[in-house]
Design a protein around this motif. Sequence first.
Motif, PDB file in Angstrom:
ATOM      1  N   MET A 121      -4.532   1.424  -0.542  1.00 35.88           N
ATOM      2  CA  MET A 121      -3.761   2.342   0.287  1.00 35.88           C
ATOM      3  C   MET A 121      -2.865   3.169  -0.625  1.00 35.88           C
ATOM      4  SD  MET A 121      -2.571  -0.158   3.430  1.00 35.88           S
ATOM      5  CE  MET A 121      -1.870  -1.428   2.366  1.00 35.88           C
ATOM      6  N   PRO A 122      -2.523   4.373  -0.185  1.00 32.85           N
ATOM      7  CA  PRO A 122      -1.562   5.165  -0.965  1.00 32.85           C
ATOM      8  C   PRO A 122      -0.221   4.443  -1.019  1.00 32.85           C
ATOM      9  CG  PRO A 122      -2.510   6.465   0.835  1.00 32.85           C
ATOM     10  CD  PRO A 122      -2.976   5.055   1.008  1.00 32.85           C
ATOM     11  N   GLY A 123       0.520   4.641  -2.074  1.00 37.25           N
ATOM     12  CA  GLY A 123       1.804   3.950  -2.213  1.00 37.25           C
ATOM     13  C   GLY A 123       1.572   2.497  -2.574  1.00 37.25           C
ATOM     14  N   MET A 124       2.164   1.616  -1.816  1.00 36.09           N
ATOM     15  CA  MET A 124       2.031   0.180  -2.067  1.00 36.09           C
ATOM     16  C   MET A 124       0.623  -0.285  -1.734  1.00 36.09           C
ATOM     17  SD  MET A 124       4.098  -2.955  -0.218  1.00 36.09           S
ATOM     18  CE  MET A 124       5.674  -2.359  -0.782  1.00 36.09           C
ATOM     19  N   SER A 125      -0.009  -0.960  -2.679  1.00 41.14           N
ATOM     20  CA  SER A 125      -1.351  -1.497  -2.418  1.00 41.14           C
ATOM     21  C   SER A 125      -1.235  -2.761  -1.570  1.00 41.14           C
ATOM     22  CB  SER A 125      -2.062  -1.830  -3.732  1.00 41.14           C
ATOM     23  OG  SER A 125      -1.553  -3.034  -4.287  1.00 41.14           O
TER      24      SER A 125
END
Length: 120
Positions: free
Chosen positions: A59-63
Amino acid sequence: MSVDRKTVAIVDDDDDLLEATAFFLESMGYDVVSFASGEAFLAAGGAHRVELLLSDINMPGMSGLELQDIVRHRFPKIKVIMMTALRDEALKEKALANGARDLLQKPILADDLVNSIEKA
């Protein structure tokens, strides 16, 4: 008499998958809360009532793996099932070694999801 419904949190940046999975789990009798990111899940502050976290990895940001690590330390009672579209054995090993109960391959079959949740 009240029924003890389990609460499942779904974290995925794919709106269609998020909506379909939530609808399916609700039809199976679960309470579902949905989030488009790991940051949104953590910011919502509702983790104290969640029993199972179903999270995408990429996912974008935090995986999802980063989210899994935070949940494992802050909310150790929450069981985690990871999801991914990637076919990567090392990724699966990493998720499982980090405490995930399962890693589901997208597209996820309904029977696989139910079996994984029941095992968790």
